[in-house]
Scaffold this motif. Structure first.
Motif: not given
Length: 355
Positions: A39-50
């Protein structure tokens, strides 16, 4: 935000877990990352749980490297950091929400109406000012020729309000009467903090907020710190997705961090509650009260910046999702949630079923 709850890395590095350990679907996360990257020029994705990183993905493109520690430009997601600096100062007893901004930063200098309060500035209802700083600098391409950083940007008086601003903005519009999203007025909160604390807002932010959260990459573009050492509230932060996620976890914790109440719980709760002139805005945080992001949970709140700098906080799911990047494509919150909706679990072993 359960009473007394505290999760996250504290002053150390994030614990990296697995999707399965956090009750998430690894395939759904991978598919969401793939869709988000398209969808676009991403650099990062971080998913935090708990309070632990359940999933992360990084991309290389002409503006970024695929590294967890890469520092992205915040754009307006920096406003939510500014709100946190104000919350910290309130917690320390330096200021109060309904103090006049002019008590710490003279109206003849700020250009704000004399009756503007700190609350007005946090909720984008100040009536505005014509004393503004330029917008955040875009990141430079990796292949661009080196260029020395410029000096910090100073306030300049513009002749009229920006295109689209309400009549009388910055001149005669009454404080508290109108919501208008404009970082120019909010930038003056940095000077309020400096006046109240006796130190520059850059020093206050770095010592009392950033270091206290254990941030590993956080800094400012040189243009984002003026000659008095005051920062641009509306942006100009450089940071990784991991450090942006710390901000979300602080709010998920109700303001607790590293064994202490870093920001008063009462401030945190009000910051992410609807403000009188806009139910989808709190204290420099966007809300989803009216479902403005249709595929996201209604109780979600989020920091947002141009070109897709987001920190989504999902209290019912005990999750924080941070994504940053830059490119030719604009990425809206709605676009992001076209991809991210699939990562939310249908049921939550940490807190019961999700509606």
């Amino acid at each position: 935000m359960a009473e007394g709850a505290e999760k996250g890395p504290g002053l150390g590095p994030w614990v990296v877990s697995t999707p399965a350990a956090q009750g998430l679907d690894a395939q759904a996360l991978a598919e969401a990352a793939e869709a988000l990257g398209q969808r676009g020029e991403r650099q990062g994705l971080v998913v935090v749980r708990g309070g632990e990183i359940a999933f992360e993905r990084y991309w290389a493109n002409p503006w970024h490297r695929a590294e967890p520690g890469w520092r992205n430009v915040s754009f307006s997601s920096g406003k939510s950091w500014g709100a946190t600096m104000v919350g910290r100062a309130i917690t320390e007893g330096l200021i109060q929400l309904d103090d006049l901004a002019s008590r710490y930063h003279p109206a003849e200098v700020s250009g704000l109406q004399p009756d503007v309060t700190i609350r007005h500035l946090l909720t984008m209802t100040s009536g505005g000012t014509l004393m503004v700083k330029p917008s955040t600098r875009r990141p430079r391409r990796l292949d661009a020729a080196p260029k020395p950083p410029g000096p910090g940007d100073e306030y300049v008086r513009q002749p009229v309000g920006e295109k689209g601003s309400p009549e009388g903005y910055g001149v005669s519009l009454a404080a508290g009467s109108t919501f208008y999203y404009d970082g120019a007025a909010a930038d003056h909160l940095a000077d309020v903090i400096a006046g109240a604390s006796g130190v520059s807002s850059h020093r206050y932010m770095m010592e009392r907020v950033v270091a206290a959260l254990g941030c590993e990459t956080f800094g400012y573009q040189p243009e984002g710190v003026d000659k008095a050492g005051n920062v641009r509230i509306g942006g100009s932060i450089l940071m990784s997705c991991r450090d942006l996620a710390r901000l979300g976890q602080l709010y998920l914790n109700g303001g607790r961090w590293a064994g202490r109440q870093l920001v008063a719980r009462e401030f945190i709760e009000e910051a992410v509650s609807p403000s009188p002139r806009n139910p989808n805005y709190g204290f420099l945080w966007w809300l989803n009260t009216n479902g403005r992001v249709p595929l996201a949970p209604q109780e979600m709140f989020y920091a947002a910046g141009a070109r897709g700098q987001f920190c989504f906080v999902l209290p019912r799911h005990d999750m924080v999702i941070a994504t940053m990047g830059f490119g030719e494509a604009q990425l809206s919150a709605e676009d992001a949630w076209q991809a991210l909706a699939k990562v939310l679990p249908p049921s939550d072993p940490l807190g019961g079923p999700h509606a």
